[in-house]
Design an enzyme around this catalytic site. Sequence first.
Site, PDB file in Angstrom:
ATOM      1  N   LYS A  32      56.285  61.335  41.389  1.00  0.00           N
ATOM      2  CA  LYS A  32      56.356  62.560  42.180  1.00  0.00           C
ATOM      3  C   LYS A  32      57.623  63.345  41.848  1.00  0.00           C
ATOM      4  CE  LYS A  32      54.545  61.866  46.195  1.00  0.00           C
ATOM      5  NZ  LYS A  32      54.517  61.211  47.516  1.00  0.00           N
ATOM      6  N   ARG A 102      60.155  61.972  51.176  1.00  0.00           N
ATOM      7  CA  ARG A 102      58.911  61.309  50.757  1.00  0.00           C
ATOM      8  C   ARG A 102      59.204  60.294  49.652  1.00  0.00           C
ATOM      9  NH1 ARG A 102      54.743  66.135  49.606  1.00  0.00           N
ATOM     10  NH2 ARG A 102      53.158  64.623  50.218  1.00  0.00           N
ATOM     11  N   GLY A 111      49.162  57.027  49.986  1.00  0.00           N
ATOM     12  CA  GLY A 111      49.212  56.615  51.388  1.00  0.00           C
ATOM     13  C   GLY A 111      49.991  55.344  51.631  1.00  0.00           C
ATOM     14  N   MET A 113      53.246  54.581  50.674  1.00  0.00           N
ATOM     15  CA  MET A 113      54.631  54.773  51.069  1.00  0.00           C
ATOM     16  C   MET A 113      54.686  55.847  52.150  1.00  0.00           C
ATOM     17  SD  MET A 113      55.923  52.555  49.194  1.00  0.00           S
ATOM     18  CE  MET A 113      57.662  52.885  49.446  1.00  0.00           C
ATOM     19  N   ARG A 346      50.177  65.663  40.326  1.00  0.00           N
ATOM     20  CA  ARG A 346      50.036  64.346  39.701  1.00  0.00           C
ATOM     21  C   ARG A 346      48.673  64.310  39.009  1.00  0.00           C
ATOM     22  NH1 ARG A 346      49.172  60.965  45.358  1.00  0.00           N
ATOM     23  NH2 ARG A 346      47.437  62.218  46.080  1.00  0.00           N
ATOM     24  N   HIS A 465      41.782  59.428  52.341  1.00  0.00           N
ATOM     25  CA  HIS A 465      42.172  58.113  51.852  1.00  0.00           C
ATOM     26  C   HIS A 465      40.957  57.325  51.362  1.00  0.00           C
ATOM     27  CE1 HIS A 465      43.109  53.778  52.394  1.00  0.00           C
ATOM     28  NE2 HIS A 465      44.233  54.145  51.789  1.00  0.00           N
ATOM     29  N   ARG A 629      18.161  31.715  17.854  1.00  0.00           N
ATOM     30  CA  ARG A 629      18.609  30.343  18.097  1.00  0.00           C
ATOM     31  C   ARG A 629      17.403  29.452  18.302  1.00  0.00           C
ATOM     32  NH1 ARG A 629      22.055  29.026  23.341  1.00  0.00           N
ATOM     33  NH2 ARG A 629      20.021  29.345  24.303  1.00  0.00           N
ATOM     34  N   GLU A 774      29.874  25.324  19.802  1.00  0.00           N
ATOM     35  CA  GLU A 774      29.916  25.251  21.266  1.00  0.00           C
ATOM     36  C   GLU A 774      30.332  23.871  21.738  1.00  0.00           C
ATOM     37  OE1 GLU A 774      25.997  25.993  22.915  1.00  0.00           O
ATOM     38  OE2 GLU A 774      25.021  25.269  21.101  1.00  0.00           O
ATOM     39  N   SER A 793      28.474  31.286  15.388  1.00  0.00           N
ATOM     40  CA  SER A 793      28.490  32.077  16.614  1.00  0.00           C
ATOM     41  C   SER A 793      29.061  31.190  17.709  1.00  0.00           C
ATOM     42  CB  SER A 793      27.081  32.541  16.958  1.00  0.00           C
ATOM     43  OG  SER A 793      27.107  33.253  18.173  1.00  0.00           O
ATOM     44  N   ASN A 797      30.145  29.650  26.530  1.00  0.00           N
ATOM     45  CA  ASN A 797      29.792  29.059  27.822  1.00  0.00           C
ATOM     46  C   ASN A 797      29.912  27.537  27.736  1.00  0.00           C
ATOM     47  OD1 ASN A 797      29.147  31.627  28.567  1.00  0.00           O
ATOM     48  ND2 ASN A 797      26.947  31.294  28.682  1.00  0.00           N
ATOM     49  N   CYS A 861      28.666  34.692  21.270  1.00  0.00           N
ATOM     50  CA  CYS A 861      27.447  35.069  21.988  1.00  0.00           C
ATOM     51  C   CYS A 861      27.417  34.515  23.407  1.00  0.00           C
ATOM     52  CB  CYS A 861      26.210  34.626  21.224  1.00  0.00           C
ATOM     53  SG  CYS A 861      26.050  32.834  21.098  1.00  0.00           S
ATOM     54  N   TYR A 881      31.995  40.214  15.152  1.00  0.00           N
ATOM     55  CA  TYR A 881      31.286  40.946  16.195  1.00  0.00           C
ATOM     56  C   TYR A 881      31.327  40.173  17.499  1.00  0.00           C
ATOM     57  CZ  TYR A 881      27.554  37.576  15.668  1.00  0.00           C
ATOM     58  OH  TYR A 881      26.847  36.413  15.648  1.00  0.00           O
TER      59      TYR A 881
END
Lengths: 905, 905
Positions: A32, A102, A111, A113, A346, A465, A629, A774, A793, A797, A861, A881
């Site tokens: 500000k 301010r 809001g 401060m 701002r 707000h 797969r 994996e 690949s 998971n 993947c 990729y």
Amino acid sequence: MASKWVYLFSEVDEAEAYAGDWDGVRGLLGGKGANLADMTRLGVPVPPGFTVTTEACNAYLEAGERFPDGLWEQLQAALVAVERDTGKKFGDPDNPLLVSCRSGAKFSMPGMMDTILDIGLNDVVAEGMIRLTDNARFVWDAYRRLVQMFGSVVLDVPDEVFEAVISGRRRQTGVTSDADLEAEDWQRITHKFKEIVRTYTGEEFPQEPMEQLRMATEAVFKSWNGKRAVDYRNAANIAHDLGTAVNIVTMVFGNMGDSSATGVAMSRNASDGRNEIEGDYLVNAQGEDVVAGIRQTQPISDLATGMPEIYAEFSDIAKRLEQHYRNMQDMEFTVERGKLWILQTRNGKRTAQAEVRIAAEMVEEGLITKEEAVSRVSPGQVDFFLHPQLDPEARKGATLLATGLNVSPGAAVGAVAFDADTAERWAKEDKRKVIMVRPETKPDDVHGMLAAQGVVTSRGGRTSHAALVARQFGKPAVVGVAEIEIDLEAREMHVEGGLVIKEGEFISIDGTLGEVYQGKLPTVVPDMNDPYLTKVLAWADEIRRLGVRANADYPRDAERARAYGAQGLGLVRTEHMFFETERLPLVQQMIMARNVTERVEALDQLLPLQRSDFAGLFRAMESLPVIIRLIDPPLHEFLPSHDELVSDLADLKLRLQHADNMAALDELLEQITTKQRFLERVVALREENPMLGTRGVRLGILIPELTQMQVRAIFEAACECKKDGVDVRPEVMIPLTTHVNELRVQQSSLENVARRVMEEQGVQVEYMFGTMIEIPRAALTADEMAKVAQFFSFGTNDLTQTTLGISRDDAESGFLVQYAKRGILPDNPFATIDENGVGKLVRMAVELGRSSRANLEIGICGEHGGDPRTIDFCHRTGLDYVSCSPFRVPIARLAAAHAALKHRE
Amino acid sequence: MASKWVYLFSEVDEAEAYAGDWDGVRGLLGGKGANLADMTRLGVPVPPGFTVTTEACNAYLEAGERFPDGLWEQLQAALVAVERDTGKKFGDPDNPLLVSCRSGAKFSMPGMMDTILDIGLNDVVAEGMIRLTDNARFVWDAYRRLVQMFGSVVLDVPDEVFEAVISGRRRQTGVTSDADLEAEDWQRITHKFKEIVRTYTGEEFPQEPMEQLRMATEAVFKSWNGKRAVDYRNAANIAHDLGTAVNIVTMVFGNMGDSSATGVAMSRNASDGRNEIEGDYLVNAQGEDVVAGIRQTQPISDLATGMPEIYAEFSDIAKRLEQHYRNMQDMEFTVERGKLWILQTRNGKRTAQAEVRIAAEMVEEGLITKEEAVSRVSPGQVDFFLHPQLDPEARKGATLLATGLNVSPGAAVGAVAFDADTAERWAKEDKRKVIMVRPETKPDDVHGMLAAQGVVTSRGGRTSHAALVARQFGKPAVVGVAEIEIDLEAREMHVEGGLVIKEGEFISIDGTLGEVYQGKLPTVVPDMNDPYLTKVLAWADEIRRLGVRANADYPRDAERARAYGAQGLGLVRTEHMFFETERLPLVQQMIMARNVTERVEALDQLLPLQRSDFAGLFRAMESLPVIIRLIDPPLHEFLPSHDELVSDLADLKLRLQHADNMAALDELLEQITTKQRFLERVVALREENPMLGTRGVRLGILIPELTQMQVRAIFEAACECKKDGVDVRPEVMIPLTTHVNELRVQQSSLENVARRVMEEQGVQVEYMFGTMIEIPRAALTADEMAKVAQFFSFGTNDLTQTTLGISRDDAESGFLVQYAKRGILPDNPFATIDENGVGKLVRMAVELGRSSRANLEIGICGEHGGDPRTIDFCHRTGLDYVSCSPFRVPIARLAAAHAALKHRE
């Protein structure tokens, strides 16, 4: 020499010299303060004032809440300079200077401060001002505002107490609006307020202006460490050691009659990004009246007719500020008796759509580069385009409860919660989807808004707000819904027409149209055809190095993925096709086979089905790579569950006892025999830890006919397509390899099948064989793997499950919840890659793999492939990729560009 | 210049010059040839002869079974030299030289390669020899032997055909033994044999001696690639490219009357290692009669009275050969008309006990160093000392079927299998324990012996094929059990006294005493108090760098481990104590607790029990480290199984319907309620993959009271012991850590408990806190882990499961069987560490861990800790110790010494 703690707005060059650069000035003066100084230099009419630096704040806090040496003297000197500029004098009843105090940190924290207006007023000055302005109502209103704000912010008097006095006065005088209260009312209110201060604090409201200024400055400093500021910074990822600056600015008044006004406006439309000024203002009002959303505001376009010269000047300033900041501006202004003042500017908060459109248009206007445009759009904002919207069809028959302002787009469905704590508790502990409904929101409510799916308020405007925060965090929101009345006591809301919605009941909201519906409405995901987004993503494509593929199992998904910009399929899960109604019996027949002949019979029937699956995918992804797969899950997943079979059998046997004819008996006996056979097979296939069991390549080795059938289907489909002139690029992926020998055995058997099919068909297809990485061992021995595999690949998971020794199914609803709560794991490792652990294995595997085969194609993947932080990791690690769900493809394209920009040499 | 393919025994120096060293000479000439040359140089009486090299064999095989250039000429020249030495002439009927042709590879492969005797005999020479010797019976016997061996080995005529002729002749003449057949019988037999050769091959038996020699030499060469030779090499891990040499040696005859004899003998006792000559001989017999075990042999000690001078000469030669080879010798000898010839010497096969005693005594005799003694003893031989023996008590009441020669010690229990294929099939496919029972064994039977627990033969002596192979592979064996008669047709064996044991019925054998029992006898493991073993292990302790600890859960195991040489406990599994009868209900009470109060109540009752467990261990391991692992398994393991509860409940509900009084009803209802509660908890605790579930440190974090109780028990016990003057060194091990934060949270909470207990008790105990590394991520982030942990212990069982993604419970009876069969995994990764995968993680973790904490104590406590190849890995990787089951401790001590010797700079 003492440090320089205070900078006049006109000392901007000096501040810049000190701080070194634009970012440094923002750090020193706060956003500000830096902007006020900027505007001063640009010749924008800013009320004279000065900034106490963030360094002063930090010094104050570090010293145990004591001003550092020299600060107070510098502040007094700056005030003298302002007095000189304005020709007014602080505390002089005959020519009083009033100032606001301010806060302003480096990053905007709306809001959060605290602000105190009208500092410099006291009993004596008030009387003097009444004499000078001949406007007692204005002066008493200003004085009561000072006491109210000072009381609540500096002296910790609850604001409700003050508000109760005002509403009491309204009731006494029989008016509905504060605007209808007279000078005398405000005078009484002011006296009452001072009495309240005395009662609560045991001291008089400070009459000495310099004392007011000192206390206000300290209060701003202290508020940096207030709970709600800390919460906000935690939520928004802002560092806690930045500190806040304090801006002391000459008061100007928008409430000095009909030639006065006050308002807030954006340089472009914050909802959709259109290039036109958008905002609200009030004639004869104070700025806070606009922000608080208590009085009904006028749209800024009315100013063009109401005050045409002011509007022209404001429009011109808005353009200049945009040019200067190269960004859309959010400005506060006041017109004091025909003179325009800009109080603050701002970068404006905006919706995802607006962000994208503004970025795209600013490139075309020559304001910013393509790279900047891409940088400005966040993955979350792209995600927003893929957010659900209410289903237009379902909307037709639904009960529309009310409409309001469409301040943050997207649809949300959830149970009504009337306060932030309830919203948060339901969302976190009960895993319920929640819509937070409030009369209006305050900084204290942010945690509830974050936990909720969406937000509704009965009051407030586009810049309230609630609207600002909802937009920032991408929560759908409808505000200013005047037709609903919230009864917080009874925990219910009343809708015009008599309908009552109790807390916990479901509503659905459309933040794009500003609608609130009763009940749960189905949602749909919009088409990604926004022309501005298309442009920005095209620029992202120019910037990124990482390819983006999609995980898709059906032609329709593949088509969508391609429309979203996927450059191939990174994962086709063949087993998903096995679950389709017509196929499952054949798959079960294959599993139940008593010998190879029976098994091959079943597989022969599956072959044409799989072939047409693959042909559809190849056509949809013409000329792009398609990684298929081979079967991965354990076989028992294709059979009914053990518990289900046991219960079915018990039931059938019971019915057997009551069968009353031979036909029924035979029928039941046959069913029992079948189920019994299933049960025996299920028991035989049962594993202690199926995750680490007989699946993936292990199945392919134990039942070679199964994967051979799949590879035959792949290559028959590929040959068929190629004969039709379709360019096909199949890549066959062998899952769950642990040892290179598994790959060798399986791959050589399958490549034989591939070659045989191509010979039969007389067609040559370009193809690759590769493996999923994996299992930790596969990563650790990637050099060996790459001697056989032509591509890798990462199945992150499973790699996360094995590397961390965590079964996702069990843990995500089990101990991981505790771990997240107690901060034992910094992130959910299934959402963002665990870079220290799993990431280390990935880096090793990339290095080892390429050491054996320089042109090894490497991708990811797992679900992580669509996570921006993981994508950044993949960029750094040199993957070729990422592959993710079709809906994450646009996000991945953008995130990949961000990574490229961030790590550009 | 043509290569030198042939060496006279007297050309040993030339061979050594060519091959460079002792090992090279053995490679070139084969073990037998090198030893014959050695003996010639040492002045031992060896019949003149020469060796065709292994290089010649390889050249022959490589060239498609053609003699390399120069070989035939060199062989003829060598033969001339032998003629010169012996004064006889090959093929000369008036002064005939006969030779044997025997294979001899670098490593002894008993019975595997082929031998042909009496080469040089033909119709004319036979007649000449009869004239010269006046012993027609001897000559015809020799001639028929030549035709028989040549026919079966060179010309592939089935040996049974020849044997049938002999037994037919015995029947015709009414004699029971070959010794009773006359000269005329042998003449007829010889004619018949030649007729058979003509019939089977279409050609006459070759009359030309040089042709006989050429064909015999080629047959030896070819036999290198015969199936049984290849099988043996595979089983004994011998390279296939060594080739075999051919030894052509002047024939000497032990069957030329009563001043002739033949025998085999060891320079020490091959069963127990005593330093005395042991062997068998026959007067007036050929050597093969002894080995074949057909005639009842005399013990070598009889030679001392029968032929005292020969015995003295032989004893002297045996000592000289032992001195020369620095090892126990296995010698063949023949006495031809009063003249001793040594036909062969080689290092003798021996039992584990003999190996250990000989090694120990040879050190004391100054023959070998301690390091050599330690090197000679294999881990398998130490293991043998820990092998089961029949329980002496149970032996008393058991049915002793028969006794035989105690040729390979130890006890074995199994189902009778009458051939090698059946034995192998039952053992591998049906996982049955098998005893192979045969009339005698041949090289073709080795695969069955390897698969069996033990071996019984009805014929054969101490040096029979069965005895040699059984000793080599450590299989308990009883041979020459004349009291049993095997009926292979009826698949049963008849025991004296009329008992019949059918194939598949169980027997128990004691190879130490030579006894065969009916049925399954219980076995016991012997005390490790062999004084020679104790010596060798003490020397191993001096050599090794790795410490050896034991995994033990009870004081009695700890005491045994200490007696076996363990230097501490590497793993105490606290949960094993939880399964004891008195404790399980308390553990279940803890798990079923509805709140913390109930849980703490149960834990309070467990505390004193655990305390006394630990105190017992500390006392047993005074002054040695004791690593106690906190609770590890998932809680459901302490509750009844899901299926059991479901079935119990169904049963109880059925009984409820028939309850005939209120008391019974109430009783049943209470039981149902309890079971129902159990079932609910079991369902709640159920996990898809318990291996990757809520266990280890995860439990400690979720139920802090549980591990706090355990740590309290540990430190209360430690303080109590210390007060009694016992030096205690507890190390608390936190299992299954994945992230350092888990360790931080758990360890700091537990260290608080430890400090509190020590304060309460007023005793200071030295202790460490550390963690198990059994999850890949823990290994990958070992630098972080080591900042908190003071020690690491690799839990390679789980680390292997997670790194390879293999659930051991499921896989070892599932796909791993297929993988082993097809050679996809080179070893069972749960038996020997997977060095490329798991080993890589271990190496990383050691390096990373020590980079954070230089004095980090690192060990291994998985089952791999007792595996010699893994121990070698641990030595190379710089671990501080290995920990294994008490019974593996002696093996680990030896294996650690082997590793130190092998990798000595």
